[in-house]
Design an enzyme around this catalytic site. Structure first.
Site, PDB file in Angstrom:
ATOM      1  N   GLN A   1      -3.497   0.844  -7.501  1.00  0.00           N
ATOM      2  CA  GLN A   1      -4.883   0.988  -7.967  1.00  0.00           C
ATOM      3  C   GLN A   1      -5.113   2.443  -8.403  1.00  0.00           C
ATOM      4  O   GLN A   1      -4.286   3.312  -8.140  1.00  0.00           O
ATOM      5  CB  GLN A   1      -5.853   0.635  -6.831  1.00  0.00           C
ATOM      6  CG  GLN A   1      -5.571   1.343  -5.513  1.00  0.00           C
ATOM      7  CD  GLN A   1      -5.937   0.517  -4.283  1.00  0.00           C
ATOM      8  OE1 GLN A   1      -6.799  -0.393  -4.311  1.00  0.00           O
ATOM      9  NE2 GLN A   1      -5.273   0.799  -3.169  1.00  0.00           N
TER      10      GLN A   1
ATOM     11  N   ASP B   1     -10.613  -5.031   6.576  1.00  0.00           N
ATOM     12  CA  ASP B   1     -11.437  -4.033   5.891  1.00  0.00           C
ATOM     13  C   ASP B   1     -10.840  -3.837   4.501  1.00  0.00           C
ATOM     14  O   ASP B   1     -10.200  -2.819   4.209  1.00  0.00           O
ATOM     15  CB  ASP B   1     -11.424  -2.732   6.699  1.00  0.00           C
ATOM     16  CG  ASP B   1     -12.257  -1.650   6.038  1.00  0.00           C
ATOM     17  OD1 ASP B   1     -12.140  -0.476   6.479  1.00  0.00           O
ATOM     18  OD2 ASP B   1     -12.999  -1.948   5.089  1.00  0.00           O
ATOM     19  N   SER B   2     -11.017  -4.849   3.661  1.00  0.00           N
ATOM     20  CA  SER B   2     -10.273  -4.872   2.394  1.00  0.00           C
ATOM     21  C   SER B   2     -11.189  -4.586   1.210  1.00  0.00           C
ATOM     22  O   SER B   2     -12.408  -4.563   1.335  1.00  0.00           O
ATOM     23  CB  SER B   2      -9.647  -6.256   2.199  1.00  0.00           C
ATOM     24  OG  SER B   2     -10.683  -7.187   1.887  1.00  0.00           O
TER      25      SER B   2
ATOM     26  N   ASP C   1     -12.523  -5.889  -2.618  1.00  0.00           N
ATOM     27  CA  ASP C   1     -13.078  -7.196  -2.985  1.00  0.00           C
ATOM     28  C   ASP C   1     -11.961  -8.201  -3.244  1.00  0.00           C
ATOM     29  O   ASP C   1     -10.822  -7.803  -3.508  1.00  0.00           O
ATOM     30  CB  ASP C   1     -13.934  -7.026  -4.256  1.00  0.00           C
ATOM     31  CG  ASP C   1     -15.152  -6.141  -3.997  1.00  0.00           C
ATOM     32  OD1 ASP C   1     -15.537  -5.385  -4.903  1.00  0.00           O
ATOM     33  OD2 ASP C   1     -15.665  -6.170  -2.858  1.00  0.00           O
TER      34      ASP C   1
HETATM   35  N1  SAM Z   1     -14.771  -0.444   3.069  1.00  0.00           N
HETATM   36  C1  SAM Z   1     -14.302  -0.767   1.740  1.00  0.00           C
HETATM   37  C2  SAM Z   1     -15.037  -1.942   1.156  1.00  0.00           C
HETATM   38  O1  SAM Z   1     -15.621  -2.708   1.881  1.00  0.00           O
HETATM   39  O2  SAM Z   1     -14.999  -2.066  -0.082  1.00  0.00           O
HETATM   40  C3  SAM Z   1     -12.830  -1.045   1.777  1.00  0.00           C
HETATM   41  C4  SAM Z   1     -12.093   0.027   2.494  1.00  0.00           C
HETATM   42  S1  SAM Z   1     -10.456   0.208   2.232  1.00  0.00           S
HETATM   43  C5  SAM Z   1     -10.416   1.562   1.150  1.00  0.00           C
HETATM   44  C6  SAM Z   1      -9.878  -1.174   1.316  1.00  0.00           C
HETATM   45  C7  SAM Z   1      -8.377  -1.169   1.377  1.00  0.00           C
HETATM   46  O3  SAM Z   1      -7.831  -2.479   1.267  1.00  0.00           O
HETATM   47  C8  SAM Z   1      -7.712  -0.361   0.251  1.00  0.00           C
HETATM   48  O4  SAM Z   1      -7.232   0.845   0.785  1.00  0.00           O
HETATM   49  C9  SAM Z   1      -6.585  -1.268  -0.271  1.00  0.00           C
HETATM   50  O5  SAM Z   1      -5.385  -0.566  -0.521  1.00  0.00           O
HETATM   51  C10 SAM Z   1      -6.456  -2.259   0.888  1.00  0.00           C
HETATM   52  N2  SAM Z   1      -5.838  -3.560   0.571  1.00  0.00           N
HETATM   53  C11 SAM Z   1      -6.110  -4.399  -0.467  1.00  0.00           C
HETATM   54  N3  SAM Z   1      -5.320  -5.506  -0.388  1.00  0.00           N
HETATM   55  C12 SAM Z   1      -4.531  -5.354   0.725  1.00  0.00           C
HETATM   56  C13 SAM Z   1      -3.518  -6.139   1.350  1.00  0.00           C
HETATM   57  N4  SAM Z   1      -3.138  -7.340   0.831  1.00  0.00           N
HETATM   58  N5  SAM Z   1      -2.939  -5.672   2.495  1.00  0.00           N
HETATM   59  C14 SAM Z   1      -3.309  -4.475   3.015  1.00  0.00           C
HETATM   60  N6  SAM Z   1      -4.270  -3.666   2.475  1.00  0.00           N
HETATM   61  C15 SAM Z   1      -4.862  -4.116   1.336  1.00  0.00           C
END
Ligand code: SAM
Length: 327
Positions: free
Chosen positions: A55, A179-180, A182
Site C-alpha cells: 500500500q 484492527d484492519s 477496510d
Molecule cells: N485503525 C485503522 C482503521 O480502522 O482503519 C486500521 C489500523 S491498521 C493501520 C490497519 C492495518 O491492517 C494495516 O497496517 C494493514 O497493513 C493491515 N492489514 C490489512 N490486511 C491484512 C491482513 N490480511 N493481515 C494482516 N494485516 C493486514
C-alpha cells in the site's frame, strides 16, 4: 472460500463502488467517498510518503488533528482521536473476561491497540500480526506511543498475513482483535466466515474476537453483510459503537463475537475502573452502554437492512454515469 464481501478482487472497488481515495489539493488533504462526500483536513506538511509492497503510506503534519497516517490515501489514525477507537476495540472485550492472558492483534500496525492491550496486568503476551512491516516502522518514526509499546517484553511483532497466522495457532488466544483496513485488497479476507471460523479455532475457551466493522450511517449495506458473516460463524455476535470523528460519518461500529461468551455475562468492574483512569474514552458505563444502538443501526446489524437504500442506489447511479466530478 465463502464469497469475500468484495469479490471483484479489484483493490479500487468494493461491491462495485470505487473505494474512497484521498487527494491533496493545495493545503488540504481530502479523503473522498466517491459520489458521496469528502472529509477535508487542513494540512501543514506531508512529512512522509512511500509505497510498500502492499500500500501507499503517508504521514501528514496538521494543526487540528496532530499527525495523520493514511494508507492508500485513507485515514487510518490521527493523533487527535485514535484513542477513541483503540480503547474501545480492546478494553470492552478484555474487561468482559476474568483473566485474559494472551491477545492477538491482526493488523494494528500503528500499535495503538497494542498499547491499550498492554495496560491489563493479567496480559502476558500480545502478538501483533500486520501484513506490512512498513506500517510499524513508519509509525515508530512519527507516533510517540509506538516505540514504548514495541519495547514491552510482552509484545511480539509478527509481519504476516493474519489469515494464515490464525490458521496456524489453534486454541492460543483469549482475544483476537481485528484492527484492519477496510474490506478491500489484503483485508477483504478478514471479513468472511472462513476467516471467522479460523479465528474461532485460534481462541481459547471463553475467547472473544473484536473487529472494526465500518459505519452504519454511510456503509449500511456493507455493515449488514459483515454481520451476516459474523452471525453465521459465532454463537454470540453483537455490535457496539464509538464516536470516531475522522472515520466516515464519525459513527463507527465494532463487533464483539464469541463462540461461548456473551458480551454481558461477566464484567471485571475493579479492573475496568483501573483501566478507566488510564483512558480518555473508555469508561465502565460504556462497557454495556456502547451496545445500545440507535434503531436504524440495530436494524442494519440485526436484520441486515439498509435504511438508506434509496440514497445508496442514487449514489451507484451517479457513479455509473461516470465522469470525474468537477472541482
Ligand atoms: N485503525 C485503522 C482503521 O480502522 O482503519 C486500521 C489500523 S491498521 C493501520 C490497519 C492495518 O491492517 C494495516 O497496517 C494493514 O497493513 C493491515 N492489514 C490489512 N490486511 C491484512 C491482513 N490480511 N493481515 C494482516 N494485516 C493486514
Amino acid at each position: 472460500l465463502s464469497k469475500p464481501l468484495d469479490s471483484s478482487g479489484d483493490p479500487d472497488t468494493r461491491d462495485g463502488l470505487p473505494v474512497g481515495r484521498g487527494r491533496v489539493s493545495g493545503d488540504w488533504y481530502y479523503e473522498e467517498n466517491p459520489g458521496a462526500s469528502r472529509l477535508g483536513i487542513r494540512v501543514c506538511e506531508k512529512v512522509h510518503e512511500e509505497r510498500s509492497a502492499y500500500q501507499t503510506l503517508a504521514v501528514y503534519e496538521t494543526a487540528f488533528f496532530g499527525r495523520v497516517l493514511t494508507l492508500d490515501d485513507v485515514v487510518m489514525l490521527t493523533e487527535r482521536d485514535e484513542f477513541v477507537y483503540h480503547e474501545m476495540l480492546v478494553h470492552v472485550p478484555l474487561c468482559s473476561m476474568p483473566e485474559p492472558q494472551r491477545v492477538l492483534i491482526i493488523g494494528g500496525g500503528d500499535c495503538g491497540a497494542l498499547r491499550e492491550a498492554l495496560k491489563h496486568p493479567s496480559v502476558e503476551k500480545v502478538v501483533q500480526c500486520d501484513i506490512d512491516e512498513r506500517v510499524t516502522r513508519v509509525s515508530e518514526d512519527f507516533f510517540p506511543w509506538v516505540r514504548e509499546a514495541c519495547a514491552d517484553p510482552r509484545a511480539e511483532l509478527v509481519f504476516a498475513d493474519g489469515i494464515d497466522y490464525v490458521a496456524r495457532h489453534a486454541a492460543s488466544f483469549d482475544l483476537v482483535v481485528v484492527d484492519s483496513t477496510d474490506p478491500v485488497g489484503p483485508a477483504a479476507g478478514l471479513f468472511v466466515r472462513d476467516f471467522y471460523t479460523a479465528v474461532i479455532g485460534a481462541l481459547r475457551r471463553g475467547g472473544v474476537m473484536t473487529a472494526q466493522t465500518e459505519s452504519p450511517h454511510w456503509n449500511a449495506d456493507l455493515v449488514a453483510a459483515i454481520y451476516r458473516e459474523i452471525r453465521a460463524s459465532f454463537r454470540h455476535g453483537a455490535a457496539y459503537a464509538c464516536w470516531m470523528p475522522t472515520y466516515p460519518s464519525g459513527c463507527w461500529t465494532l463487533a464483539y463475537a464469541s463462540p461461548d461468551r456473551r458480551h454481558d455475562e461477566f464484567f471485571d468492574e475493579r479492573r475496568a475502573f483501573e483501566i478507566e483512569t488510564r483512558c480518555r474514552y473508555y469508561n465502565r458505563a460504556l462497557q454495556q452502554g456502547a451496545f445500545a444502538l440507535p434503531t436504524f443501526a440495530r436494524d442494519v446489524v440485526d436484520r441486515g437492512v439498509d435504511p438508506f437504500e434509496r440514497f445508496t442506489a442514487a449514489r451507484r447511479g451517479l457513479l455509473a454515469r461516470g465522469g470525474e466530478p468537477k472541482e
